[in-house]
Design a protein around this motif. Structure first.
Motif, PDB file in Angstrom:
ATOM      1  N   TYR A   1      18.866  20.648  12.535  1.00 24.22           N
ATOM      2  CA  TYR A   1      19.224  21.846  13.282  1.00 24.22           C
ATOM      3  C   TYR A   1      20.070  21.547  14.518  1.00 24.22           C
ATOM      4  O   TYR A   1      20.154  22.365  15.429  1.00 24.22           O
ATOM      5  N   GLY A   2      20.655  20.365  14.590  1.00 26.21           N
ATOM      6  CA  GLY A   2      21.444  19.996  15.750  1.00 26.21           C
ATOM      7  C   GLY A   2      20.645  19.890  17.025  1.00 26.21           C
ATOM      8  O   GLY A   2      21.210  19.943  18.122  1.00 26.21           O
ATOM      9  N   MET A   3      19.318  19.695  16.894  1.00 28.30           N
ATOM     10  CA  MET A   3      18.460  19.710  18.077  1.00 28.30           C
ATOM     11  C   MET A   3      17.535  18.509  18.221  1.00 28.30           C
ATOM     12  O   MET A   3      17.334  18.012  19.320  1.00 28.30           O
ATOM     13  N   HIS A   4      16.932  18.065  17.119  1.00 28.88           N
ATOM     14  CA  HIS A   4      15.924  17.027  17.266  1.00 28.88           C
ATOM     15  C   HIS A   4      15.841  16.147  16.015  1.00 28.88           C
ATOM     16  O   HIS A   4      16.433  16.447  14.977  1.00 28.88           O
ATOM     17  N   PHE A   5      15.076  15.055  16.145  1.00 27.22           N
ATOM     18  CA  PHE A   5      14.902  14.106  15.060  1.00 27.22           C
ATOM     19  C   PHE A   5      13.534  14.290  14.403  1.00 27.22           C
ATOM     20  O   PHE A   5      12.575  14.742  15.033  1.00 27.22           O
ATOM     21  N   CYS A   6      13.466  13.915  13.136  1.00 29.22           N
ATOM     22  CA  CYS A   6      12.212  13.844  12.395  1.00 29.22           C
ATOM     23  C   CYS A   6      12.142  12.466  11.731  1.00 29.22           C
ATOM     24  O   CYS A   6      13.180  11.874  11.413  1.00 29.22           O
ATOM     25  N   ALA A   7      10.931  11.984  11.527  1.00 24.92           N
ATOM     26  CA  ALA A   7      10.759  10.634  10.986  1.00 24.92           C
ATOM     27  C   ALA A   7       9.853  10.652   9.756  1.00 24.92           C
ATOM     28  O   ALA A   7       8.850  11.377   9.712  1.00 24.92           O
ATOM     29  N   ASN A   8      10.226   9.854   8.778  1.00 25.48           N
ATOM     30  CA  ASN A   8       9.475   9.690   7.539  1.00 25.48           C
ATOM     31  C   ASN A   8       9.229   8.210   7.298  1.00 25.48           C
ATOM     32  O   ASN A   8       9.984   7.359   7.778  1.00 25.48           O
ATOM     33  N   VAL A   9       8.211   7.903   6.513  1.00 20.05           N
ATOM     34  CA  VAL A   9       7.972   6.543   6.044  1.00 20.05           C
ATOM     35  C   VAL A   9       8.222   6.523   4.547  1.00 20.05           C
ATOM     36  O   VAL A   9       7.676   7.364   3.802  1.00 20.05           O
ATOM     37  N   THR A  10       9.054   5.590   4.078  1.00 13.10           N
ATOM     38  CA  THR A  10       9.378   5.523   2.651  1.00 13.10           C
ATOM     39  C   THR A  10       8.213   4.969   1.851  1.00 13.10           C
ATOM     40  O   THR A  10       7.389   4.201   2.348  1.00 13.10           O
ATOM     41  N   CYS A  11       8.156   5.391   0.585  1.00 13.46           N
ATOM     42  CA  CYS A  11       7.118   4.906  -0.321  1.00 13.46           C
ATOM     43  C   CYS A  11       7.726   4.765  -1.720  1.00 13.46           C
ATOM     44  O   CYS A  11       8.945   4.758  -1.869  1.00 13.46           O
ATOM     45  N   LEU A  12       6.897   4.628  -2.730  1.00 17.42           N
ATOM     46  CA  LEU A  12       7.332   4.350  -4.106  1.00 17.42           C
ATOM     47  C   LEU A  12       7.986   2.965  -4.205  1.00 17.42           C
ATOM     48  O   LEU A  12       8.168   2.267  -3.210  1.00 17.42           O
ATOM     49  N   ASP A  13       8.318   2.554  -5.416  1.00 21.37           N
ATOM     50  CA  ASP A  13       8.945   1.254  -5.633  1.00 21.37           C
ATOM     51  C   ASP A  13      10.407   1.291  -5.218  1.00 21.37           C
ATOM     52  O   ASP A  13      11.026   2.354  -5.165  1.00 21.37           O
ATOM     53  N   ASP A  14      10.952   0.118  -4.945  1.00 17.35           N
ATOM     54  CA  ASP A  14      12.362   0.005  -4.587  1.00 17.35           C
ATOM     55  C   ASP A  14      13.223   0.618  -5.680  1.00 17.35           C
ATOM     56  O   ASP A  14      13.083   0.290  -6.860  1.00 17.35           O
ATOM     57  N   GLY A  15      14.099   1.560  -5.291  1.00 10.61           N
ATOM     58  CA  GLY A  15      14.959   2.236  -6.239  1.00 10.61           C
ATOM     59  C   GLY A  15      14.497   3.635  -6.595  1.00 10.61           C
ATOM     60  O   GLY A  15      15.284   4.433  -7.110  1.00 10.61           O
ATOM     61  N   ASP A  16      13.229   3.941  -6.334  1.00 11.64           N
ATOM     62  CA  ASP A  16      12.695   5.285  -6.566  1.00 11.64           C
ATOM     63  C   ASP A  16      12.581   6.002  -5.226  1.00 11.64           C
ATOM     64  O   ASP A  16      11.910   5.517  -4.310  1.00 11.64           O
ATOM     65  N   ALA A  17      13.220   7.161  -5.122  1.00 11.25           N
ATOM     66  CA  ALA A  17      13.263   7.867  -3.843  1.00 11.25           C
ATOM     67  C   ALA A  17      11.955   8.585  -3.544  1.00 11.25           C
ATOM     68  O   ALA A  17      11.416   9.305  -4.382  1.00 11.25           O
ATOM     69  N   GLY A  18      11.466   8.390  -2.337  1.00 14.09           N
ATOM     70  CA  GLY A  18      10.261   9.083  -1.895  1.00 14.09           C
ATOM     71  C   GLY A  18       9.972   8.748  -0.454  1.00 14.09           C
ATOM     72  O   GLY A  18      10.249   7.635   0.007  1.00 14.09           O
ATOM     73  N   ALA A  19       9.452   9.706   0.289  1.00 12.08           N
ATOM     74  CA  ALA A  19       9.112   9.473   1.693  1.00 12.08           C
ATOM     75  C   ALA A  19       8.067  10.480   2.132  1.00 12.08           C
ATOM     76  O   ALA A  19       7.893  11.533   1.515  1.00 12.08           O
TER      77      ALA A  19
ATOM     78  N   TYR B   1       7.447  14.076   0.087  1.00 12.36           N
ATOM     79  CA  TYR B   1       8.703  14.480  -0.557  1.00 12.36           C
ATOM     80  C   TYR B   1       9.096  13.408  -1.563  1.00 12.36           C
ATOM     81  O   TYR B   1       9.178  12.229  -1.222  1.00 12.36           O
ATOM     82  N   ARG B   2       9.343  13.825  -2.809  1.00 15.09           N
ATOM     83  CA  ARG B   2       9.679  12.890  -3.862  1.00 15.09           C
ATOM     84  C   ARG B   2      11.190  12.895  -4.081  1.00 15.09           C
ATOM     85  O   ARG B   2      11.947  13.247  -3.196  1.00 15.09           O
ATOM     86  N   GLY B   3      11.650  12.500  -5.243  1.00 16.53           N
ATOM     87  CA  GLY B   3      13.080  12.354  -5.495  1.00 16.53           C
ATOM     88  C   GLY B   3      13.673  13.441  -6.351  1.00 16.53           C
ATOM     89  O   GLY B   3      13.680  14.611  -5.982  1.00 16.53           O
ATOM     90  N   ALA B   4      14.135  13.081  -7.545  1.00 17.12           N
ATOM     91  CA  ALA B   4      14.930  13.985  -8.372  1.00 17.12           C
ATOM     92  C   ALA B   4      14.153  15.191  -8.877  1.00 17.12           C
ATOM     93  O   ALA B   4      14.759  16.175  -9.323  1.00 17.12           O
ATOM     94  N   ASP B   5      12.820  15.158  -8.848  1.00 17.02           N
ATOM     95  CA  ASP B   5      12.041  16.299  -9.333  1.00 17.02           C
ATOM     96  C   ASP B   5      11.540  17.181  -8.191  1.00 17.02           C
ATOM     97  O   ASP B   5      10.726  18.076  -8.410  1.00 17.02           O
TER      98      ASP B   5
ATOM     99  N   GLU C   1       0.816  -1.213   0.000  1.00 20.11           N
ATOM    100  CA  GLU C   1       0.000   0.000   0.000  1.00 20.11           C
ATOM    101  C   GLU C   1       0.853   1.268   0.000  1.00 20.11           C
ATOM    102  O   GLU C   1       0.337   2.368  -0.216  1.00 20.11           O
ATOM    103  N   LEU C   2       2.138   1.102   0.259  1.00 19.31           N
ATOM    104  CA  LEU C   2       3.059   2.238   0.231  1.00 19.31           C
ATOM    105  C   LEU C   2       3.893   2.267  -1.044  1.00 19.31           C
ATOM    106  O   LEU C   2       4.641   3.221  -1.266  1.00 19.31           O
ATOM    107  N   ALA C   3       3.769   1.245  -1.874  1.00 18.23           N
ATOM    108  CA  ALA C   3       4.525   1.176  -3.137  1.00 18.23           C
ATOM    109  C   ALA C   3       3.787   1.981  -4.198  1.00 18.23           C
ATOM    110  O   ALA C   3       3.371   1.466  -5.238  1.00 18.23           O
ATOM    111  N   THR C   4       3.621   3.263  -3.911  1.00 16.25           N
ATOM    112  CA  THR C   4       2.881   4.162  -4.787  1.00 16.25           C
ATOM    113  C   THR C   4       3.511   5.536  -4.706  1.00 16.25           C
ATOM    114  O   THR C   4       4.435   5.763  -3.911  1.00 16.25           O
ATOM    115  N   ASP C   5       3.045   6.453  -5.527  1.00 17.28           N
ATOM    116  CA  ASP C   5       3.602   7.799  -5.509  1.00 17.28           C
ATOM    117  C   ASP C   5       3.405   8.451  -4.146  1.00 17.28           C
ATOM    118  O   ASP C   5       2.529   8.062  -3.359  1.00 17.28           O
TER     119      ASP C   5
END
Length: 216
Positions: free
Chosen positions: A84-102, A50-54, A14-18
């Motif tokens: 910012y040297g202060m805190h963490f942020c978390a993302n969940v990856t999506c798109l197909d393996d090899g395509d950057a996106g989160a 957030y997507r990849g090269a575009d 369900e996450l292997a999408t845009d």
């Protein structure tokens, strides 16, 4: 931790999408984590794509690096970074393996024991503030560098993503992203209308290039 009958691990497929449909899909889902104080869970009410090269606001815009490796797949993994040297942020990856996106996890409503959540975030003035904003959400769940690359679709994982009941599309709003300068006008931030945990929109100001970006 007690789960409702309709809660199940969100399947990786369900996450292997845009990034845009993935972001909308994450709204209403629950992310739960094992912390030293006990399990903590929040229902996601605000996310940001957030997507990849575009996408010049993305950490993956200029290609693969040791830092952003997780963003290139497969989907269903945590991408955690320090900002910012202060805190963490978390993302969940999506798109197909090899395509950057989160999808950045921006805000959530606590669905687990409020006593545990309040003990972990004692400076929160109100319960809606416990996970209001990406840094607070990550702090509440105890997410740090050691969680980068964790599989949230694995039942044995210390952090798990649960599918929630369907969200009414009419309740989903979208608007500009927060805290980025490049491509900030893109309406790639999604939230559930009426939730008090949704963060306040503040457009970003240009920062010195020597300062670490907040973009993903």
């Amino acid at each position: 931790m007690t789960r409702t009958p309709d809660q199940r691990l969100l399947p990786r497929g369900e996450l292997a999408t845009d990034v845009l449909p993935a972001a909308a899909r994450l709204l209403g889902c629950t992310i739960e984590a094992d912390t030293p104080d006990g399990p903590v869970a929040v229902r996601l009410v605000e996310v940001e794509a957030y997507r990849g090269a575009d996408d010049p606001a993305s950490h993956s815009f200029r290609g693969r690096t040791p830092r952003n490796e997780v963003m290139f797949g497969p989907p269903g993994f945590l991408y955690v970074y320090f900002v910012y040297g202060m805190h963490f942020c978390a993302n969940v990856t999506c798109l197909d393996d090899g395509d950057a996106g989160a999808v950045l996890l921006r805000a959530g409503e606590v669905t687990s024991d409020l006593g545990v959540a309040r003990a972990r975030r004692p400076t929160a003035r109100r319960d809606p503030d416990l996970a209001r904003g990406p840094a607070r959400l990550a702090s509440l769940l105890g997410l740090g560098r050691e969680h980068n690359g964790v599989d949230v679709t694995d039942p044995a994982s210390p952090v798990r993503l649960l599918a929630g009941p369907p969200v009414d599309p009419a309740a989903i709003r979208s608007g500009p992203r927060v805290g980025v300068v490049a491509a900030a006008e893109l309406p790639w931030r999604f939230w559930l209308d009426g939730s008090p945990a949704v963060s306040v929109y503040r457009p970003a100001k240009a920062r010195d290039r020597s300062v670490t970006s907040r973009s993903k």
